[in-house]
Design a protein around this motif. Structure first.
Motif, PDB file in Angstrom:
ATOM      1  N   SER A  35       0.799  -1.366  -0.083  1.00 22.10           N
ATOM      2  CA  SER A  35       0.072  -0.074  -0.001  1.00 22.10           C
ATOM      3  C   SER A  35       0.853   1.218  -0.130  1.00 22.10           C
ATOM      4  N   SER A  36       2.154   1.166   0.264  1.00 23.56           N
ATOM      5  CA  SER A  36       2.980   2.218   0.577  1.00 23.56           C
ATOM      6  C   SER A  36       2.274   3.276   1.534  1.00 23.56           C
ATOM      7  N   GLY A  37       1.719   3.038   2.548  1.00 26.77           N
ATOM      8  CA  GLY A  37       1.092   3.805   3.575  1.00 26.77           C
ATOM      9  C   GLY A  37       0.096   4.733   2.692  1.00 26.77           C
ATOM     10  N   ILE A  38      -0.640   4.000   1.634  1.00 28.50           N
ATOM     11  CA  ILE A  38      -1.668   4.499   0.757  1.00 28.50           C
ATOM     12  C   ILE A  38      -0.970   5.633  -0.248  1.00 28.50           C
ATOM     13  N   GLY A  39      -0.095   5.139  -0.854  1.00 28.67           N
ATOM     14  CA  GLY A  39       0.593   5.768  -1.660  1.00 28.67           C
ATOM     15  C   GLY A  39       1.594   6.742  -1.258  1.00 28.67           C
ATOM     16  N   VAL A  40       2.180   6.680   0.080  1.00 29.73           N
ATOM     17  CA  VAL A  40       2.918   7.746   0.561  1.00 29.73           C
ATOM     18  C   VAL A  40       4.518   7.226   0.552  1.00 29.73           C
ATOM     19  N   THR A  41       4.970   6.205   1.021  1.00 30.77           N
ATOM     20  CA  THR A  41       6.256   5.754   1.361  1.00 30.77           C
ATOM     21  C   THR A  41       6.595   5.098  -0.147  1.00 30.77           C
ATOM     22  N   ASN A  42       6.421   5.970  -1.361  1.00 31.77           N
ATOM     23  CA  ASN A  42       6.933   5.278  -2.630  1.00 31.77           C
ATOM     24  C   ASN A  42       8.368   4.618  -2.668  1.00 31.77           C
ATOM     25  N   LEU A  43       9.110   5.312  -1.866  1.00 31.45           N
ATOM     26  CA  LEU A  43      10.374   4.560  -1.874  1.00 31.45           C
ATOM     27  C   LEU A  43      10.895   3.598  -0.873  1.00 31.45           C
ATOM     28  N   GLY A  44       9.621   3.088  -0.048  1.00 32.58           N
ATOM     29  CA  GLY A  44       9.959   2.121   0.896  1.00 32.58           C
ATOM     30  C   GLY A  44      10.442   3.344   2.096  1.00 32.58           C
ATOM     31  N   PHE A  45      10.791   2.530   3.143  1.00 29.11           N
ATOM     32  CA  PHE A  45      11.589   3.512   4.374  1.00 29.11           C
ATOM     33  C   PHE A  45      12.837   3.538   3.896  1.00 29.11           C
ATOM     34  N   HIS A  46      13.071   4.347   3.052  1.00 33.67           N
ATOM     35  CA  HIS A  46      14.327   4.939   2.298  1.00 33.67           C
ATOM     36  C   HIS A  46      15.436   5.466   3.416  1.00 33.67           C
ATOM     37  N   PRO A  47      16.745   4.608   3.517  1.00 36.46           N
ATOM     38  CA  PRO A  47      17.695   5.383   4.291  1.00 36.46           C
ATOM     39  C   PRO A  47      18.029   6.773   4.146  1.00 36.46           C
ATOM     40  N   ALA A  48      17.854   7.206   2.806  1.00 33.66           N
ATOM     41  CA  ALA A  48      18.426   8.533   2.317  1.00 33.66           C
ATOM     42  C   ALA A  48      17.375   9.608   3.076  1.00 33.66           C
ATOM     43  N   VAL A  49      16.102   9.160   3.043  1.00 34.60           N
ATOM     44  CA  VAL A  49      15.084  10.241   3.524  1.00 34.60           C
ATOM     45  C   VAL A  49      15.267  10.324   5.245  1.00 34.60           C
ATOM     46  N   LYS A  50      15.634   9.143   5.838  1.00 33.84           N
ATOM     47  CA  LYS A  50      16.091   9.120   7.218  1.00 33.84           C
ATOM     48  C   LYS A  50      17.254   9.999   7.450  1.00 33.84           C
ATOM     49  N   THR A  51      18.086   9.830   6.775  1.00 36.07           N
ATOM     50  CA  THR A  51      19.485  10.689   6.938  1.00 36.07           C
ATOM     51  C   THR A  51      19.082  12.153   6.859  1.00 36.07           C
ATOM     52  N   VAL A  52      18.455  12.519   5.875  1.00 39.89           N
ATOM     53  CA  VAL A  52      18.459  14.005   5.492  1.00 39.89           C
ATOM     54  C   VAL A  52      17.253  14.502   6.736  1.00 39.89           C
ATOM     55  N   LEU A  53      16.395  13.781   6.869  1.00 41.29           N
ATOM     56  CA  LEU A  53      15.667  14.432   8.158  1.00 41.29           C
ATOM     57  C   LEU A  53      16.284  14.483   9.397  1.00 41.29           C
ATOM     58  N   LYS A  54      17.097  13.391   9.857  1.00 39.84           N
ATOM     59  CA  LYS A  54      17.920  13.674  10.797  1.00 39.84           C
ATOM     60  C   LYS A  54      18.894  14.940  11.028  1.00 39.84           C
ATOM     61  N   LYS A  55      19.675  14.917   9.781  1.00 37.41           N
ATOM     62  CA  LYS A  55      20.572  16.111   9.478  1.00 37.41           C
ATOM     63  C   LYS A  55      19.809  17.633   9.553  1.00 37.41           C
ATOM     64  N   GLN A  56      18.532  17.458   9.085  1.00 40.96           N
ATOM     65  CA  GLN A  56      17.790  18.822   9.152  1.00 40.96           C
ATOM     66  C   GLN A  56      17.438  19.185  10.347  1.00 40.96           C
ATOM     67  N   ALA A  57      17.113  18.219  11.102  1.00 44.62           N
ATOM     68  CA  ALA A  57      16.579  18.330  12.531  1.00 44.62           C
ATOM     69  C   ALA A  57      17.603  18.803  13.384  1.00 44.62           C
ATOM     70  N   GLU A  58      19.119  18.472  13.271  1.00 42.13           N
ATOM     71  CA  GLU A  58      20.131  18.920  13.949  1.00 42.13           C
ATOM     72  C   GLU A  58      20.305  20.423  13.662  1.00 42.13           C
ATOM     73  N   GLN A  59      20.021  21.020  12.154  1.00 41.69           N
ATOM     74  CA  GLN A  59      20.233  22.330  11.991  1.00 41.69           C
ATOM     75  C   GLN A  59      19.080  23.267  12.422  1.00 41.69           C
ATOM     76  N   ILE A  60      18.092  23.163  11.866  1.00 43.02           N
ATOM     77  CA  ILE A  60      16.929  23.963  12.271  1.00 43.02           C
ATOM     78  C   ILE A  60      15.568  23.300  11.226  1.00 43.02           C
ATOM     79  N   TRP A  61      14.360  23.234  11.947  1.00 48.01           N
ATOM     80  CA  TRP A  61      13.382  22.206  11.735  1.00 48.01           C
ATOM     81  C   TRP A  61      12.207  23.309  11.202  1.00 48.01           C
TER      82      TRP A  61
END
Ligand SMILES: Cc1ncc(COP(=O)(O)O)c(C=O)c1O
Length: 381
Positions: A35-61
């Motif tokens: 279902s990709s979470g109803i057409g949402v996680t189109n790339l699955g739980f992709h590590p690249a997305v996790k990495t940029v979210l963590k990095k951005q949260a460290e900077q400013i959200w």
């Protein structure tokens, strides 16, 4: 639990972890997410997305939209590419469609919008009024006036509704929620021509079809048209809430200072996720591979279900696939889930498959084996 509104029918499972294209429940059972979470996680739980979210949260959200936001410019640039659009960011598909409706009305000075029977554009009053389904409007009183509903793939039915006050036609190229109904190529091209000749804006709702779901970044690319306005959400942030409305640069004046806005729209985390998603989707050959993988998956699926008496049709575009059936869908969905496969329904009698674009051949084969087994079990009962 017990303190939430009852507006969702929830299955008694909680997913507490995810990896790649798999979800894991409290007992550690793995489910392949078709279902990709109803057409949402189109790339699955992709590590690249996790990495940029963590990095951005460290900077400013978060910063307000009263200040420059180079991440919004970056995502707009990646979405627009060589085309001539401007972008507005918001937080959901419904909000993106609200923005589209407002831009269409303000830029044309006209009020009426023609959408389609069985369409789905969201649950806010404007997007709900645009949706051509009575059932989801029950009990909410009057909607927004000036919406009219044509029949999909019938240009005359659109023309019959046009008046001097028609601002736009609003269309899903594949109606997702109501049963994977694909708009025909000649219908869409003729509609685009008609809109251009009459000065009516063409709004394409790409909330479900966009972000690679159909094997192109945007489904309108399959049709050789360029809408005046198009909307995105779902897969844009691969699970981080974000929506976007893109309109031809020539419409820009209508959205001048103070005309529209959103506190959270274009949030830094949302933009970081969207930017990473776009980098992956735009990698050389990525979407071409999705197109060919989806075609071969669909062919194998059709072969596997060819002799299933309950299956009446398999249709769709790219990895947006509907299996029309003659059976009780809830039984099929729960039987698949018991075998570790998450699937969706659409409309009254269609199973909806929205697998991640990152699906491997082995995962596709596994899903087909489960679907074949559940159909066999169902027809034996
Ligand atoms: C085509 C389409 N438009 C709009 C929406 C609404 O999006 P959201 O739930 O993010 O508001 C959806 C959601 O399913 C959709 O499929």
């Amino acid at each position: 639990m017990g303190k939430l509104f009852n507006n969702y029918q929830r299955v008694d499972i909680e997913f507490i972890r995810a990896e790649g294209n798999y979800l894991f429940d409290q007992e550690g059972k793995a489910y392949l997410d078709f279902s990709s979470g109803i057409g949402v996680t189109n790339l699955g739980f992709h590590p690249a997305v996790k990495t940029v979210l963590k990095k951005q949260a460290e900077q400013i959200w978060h910063t307000p939209n009263l200040y420059q936001n180079s991440l919004q410019e970056e995502v707009a640039d990646k979405l627009i590419g060589f085309r001539d659009y401007l972008a507005y960011f918001c937080n959901s598909g419904a909000e993106a469609n609200e923005a589209a409706i407002k831009l269409a009305r303000k830029s044309t000075g006209r009020q009426e919008i023609i959408s389609f029977k069985n369409s789905f554009h969201g649950r806010t009053f404007g997007s709900l009024s645009a949706s051509g389904q009575d059932a989801i409007k029950q009990g909410f009183g009057d909607g927004v006036p000036h919406f009219y509903y044509a029949s999909l793939n019938d240009l005359d039915s659109v023309k019959d509704l046009v008046t001097d006050d028609t601002a736009a036609v609003m269309l899903e190229l594949v109606q997702g929620e109501s049963g994977i109904h694909v708009a025909h190529k000649d219908f869409v091209r003729n509609l685009a021509d008609f809109c251009r000749q009459t000065g009516i804006l063409l709004i394409i709702d790409e909330v479900q079809t966009g972000m690679g779901r159909t094997g192109k970044l945007f489904a309108f690319e399959h049709y050789g048209i360029e809408p005046d306005i198009f909307t995105l959400a779902k897969g844009l942030g691969n699970g981080f809430p974000v929506g976007a409305m893109l309109g031809k640069a020539s419409l820009g004046e209508a959205f001048s200072y103070g005309s529209h806005g959103s506190t959270f729209g274009g949030n830094k985390l949302a933009m970081a996720a969207s930017s990473a998603v776009l980098d992956i989707l735009k990698e050389e050959g990525f979407l071409d591979t999705v197109l060919s993988k989806a075609a071969s998956f669909k062919q194998k699926l059709a072969q596997a279900l060819a002799n299933q008496p309950l299956v009446t049709e398999i249709r769709g575009m790219g990895y947006m696939i509907g299996i029309e059936t003659e059976s009780d869908l809830s039984g099929l969905v729960s039987a698949a889930r018991a075998k570790g496969l998450i699937i969706l329904t659409a409309g009254r009698n269609v199973l909806r498959l929205l697998p991640p674009l990152t699906l491997t051949e082995e995962e596709g084969d596994r899903a087909i084996a489960v679907l074949q087994a559940v159909f066999e079990e169902q027809s034996a009962t």
